[in-house]
Design a protein around this motif. Structure first.
Motif, PDB file in Angstrom:
ATOM      1  N   MET A   1       0.685  -1.140   0.076  1.00 34.49           N
ATOM      2  CA  MET A   1      -0.016   0.082   0.053  1.00 34.49           C
ATOM      3  C   MET A   1       0.936   1.261   0.027  1.00 34.49           C
ATOM      4  O   MET A   1       0.474   2.188  -0.681  1.00 34.49           O
ATOM      5  CB  MET A   1      -0.940  -0.133   1.223  1.00 34.49           C
ATOM      6  CG  MET A   1      -1.926  -1.065   0.907  1.00 34.49           C
ATOM      7  SD  MET A   1      -3.129  -1.193   2.378  1.00 34.49           S
ATOM      8  CE  MET A   1      -4.165   0.175   2.213  1.00 34.49           C
ATOM      9  N   ASN A   2       2.166   1.028   0.581  1.00 28.12           N
ATOM     10  CA  ASN A   2       3.064   2.377   0.786  1.00 28.12           C
ATOM     11  C   ASN A   2       3.233   2.736  -0.940  1.00 28.12           C
ATOM     12  O   ASN A   2       3.454   3.782  -1.044  1.00 28.12           O
ATOM     13  CB  ASN A   2       4.301   1.934   1.546  1.00 28.12           C
ATOM     14  CG  ASN A   2       3.803   2.088   2.915  1.00 28.12           C
ATOM     15  OD1 ASN A   2       2.945   2.823   3.405  1.00 28.12           O
ATOM     16  ND2 ASN A   2       4.710   1.369   3.742  1.00 28.12           N
ATOM     17  N   LEU A   3       3.412   1.624  -1.676  1.00 30.73           N
ATOM     18  CA  LEU A   3       4.079   1.716  -2.928  1.00 30.73           C
ATOM     19  C   LEU A   3       2.897   2.654  -3.732  1.00 30.73           C
ATOM     20  O   LEU A   3       3.251   3.446  -4.536  1.00 30.73           O
ATOM     21  CB  LEU A   3       4.361   0.661  -3.805  1.00 30.73           C
ATOM     22  CG  LEU A   3       5.676  -0.150  -3.456  1.00 30.73           C
ATOM     23  CD1 LEU A   3       5.876  -1.263  -4.034  1.00 30.73           C
ATOM     24  CD2 LEU A   3       6.785   0.935  -3.689  1.00 30.73           C
ATOM     25  N   MET A   4       1.600   2.150  -3.460  1.00 31.55           N
ATOM     26  CA  MET A   4       0.387   2.937  -4.270  1.00 31.55           C
ATOM     27  C   MET A   4       0.486   4.344  -3.718  1.00 31.55           C
ATOM     28  O   MET A   4       0.356   5.353  -4.458  1.00 31.55           O
ATOM     29  CB  MET A   4      -0.725   2.125  -3.931  1.00 31.55           C
ATOM     30  CG  MET A   4      -0.951   0.914  -4.605  1.00 31.55           C
ATOM     31  SD  MET A   4      -2.487   0.096  -3.933  1.00 31.55           S
ATOM     32  CE  MET A   4      -2.803  -0.989  -5.277  1.00 31.55           C
ATOM     33  N   GLU A   5       0.644   4.648  -2.353  1.00 34.58           N
ATOM     34  CA  GLU A   5       0.636   5.902  -1.866  1.00 34.58           C
ATOM     35  C   GLU A   5       1.742   6.772  -2.430  1.00 34.58           C
ATOM     36  O   GLU A   5       1.511   8.172  -2.695  1.00 34.58           O
ATOM     37  CB  GLU A   5       0.577   5.910  -0.306  1.00 34.58           C
ATOM     38  CG  GLU A   5      -0.684   5.382   0.417  1.00 34.58           C
ATOM     39  CD  GLU A   5      -0.672   5.046   1.693  1.00 34.58           C
ATOM     40  OE1 GLU A   5       0.537   5.229   2.235  1.00 34.58           O
ATOM     41  OE2 GLU A   5      -1.644   4.711   2.378  1.00 34.58           O
ATOM     42  N   THR A   6       2.882   6.298  -2.423  1.00 35.92           N
ATOM     43  CA  THR A   6       4.057   7.022  -3.138  1.00 35.92           C
ATOM     44  C   THR A   6       3.535   7.207  -4.600  1.00 35.92           C
ATOM     45  O   THR A   6       4.029   8.296  -5.177  1.00 35.92           O
ATOM     46  CB  THR A   6       5.289   6.180  -3.043  1.00 35.92           C
ATOM     47  OG1 THR A   6       5.600   5.693  -1.603  1.00 35.92           O
ATOM     48  CG2 THR A   6       6.434   6.743  -3.715  1.00 35.92           C
TER      49      THR A   6
END
Length: 109
Positions: A1-6
């Protein structure tokens, strides 16, 4: 999910455990273009089966943003849950499509 937010996305987790994130398009009234894959695997499956498709979808959105490219339709990145599972296969995408899958429990309908 962090990659998506980034990548500028706002991920959410649906009732089936799928991770879905949306990038707005110029015309919000249009249905989105949905792409992605799954991140579960099975013995003897490809080393990157599913993972590469999931990461590629996130990369496409990030690249579009970095290049300042707007799309007419919204884009949705989907990371499906339990696509390679035992018993109920393709569960995540099936639930997202609201189709019955291998006699799922009534709570999924």
């Amino acid at each position: 999910m962090n990659l998506m937010e980034t990548a500028g996305l706002k991920p959410r987790i649906d009732a089936a455990g799928n991770i879905i994130a949306r990038r707005q398009g110029a015309d919000a009234s249009l249905p989105p273009v949905l792409f992605g894959s799954h991140i579960d695997s099975v013995p003897n499956g490809g080393n990157f089966d599913g993972d590469l498709g999931s990461l590629s979808a996130i990369e496409v959105v990030q690249t579009l943003d970095e290049a300042g490219i707007a799309t007419r339709r919204p884009l949705e990145v989907a990371i499906w849950s339990n696509e390679e599972g035992v018993g109920i296969q393709i569960m995540g995408s099936t639930v997202a499509a609201r189709q019955p899958a291998n006699s799922p429990p009534p709570s999924w309908n």
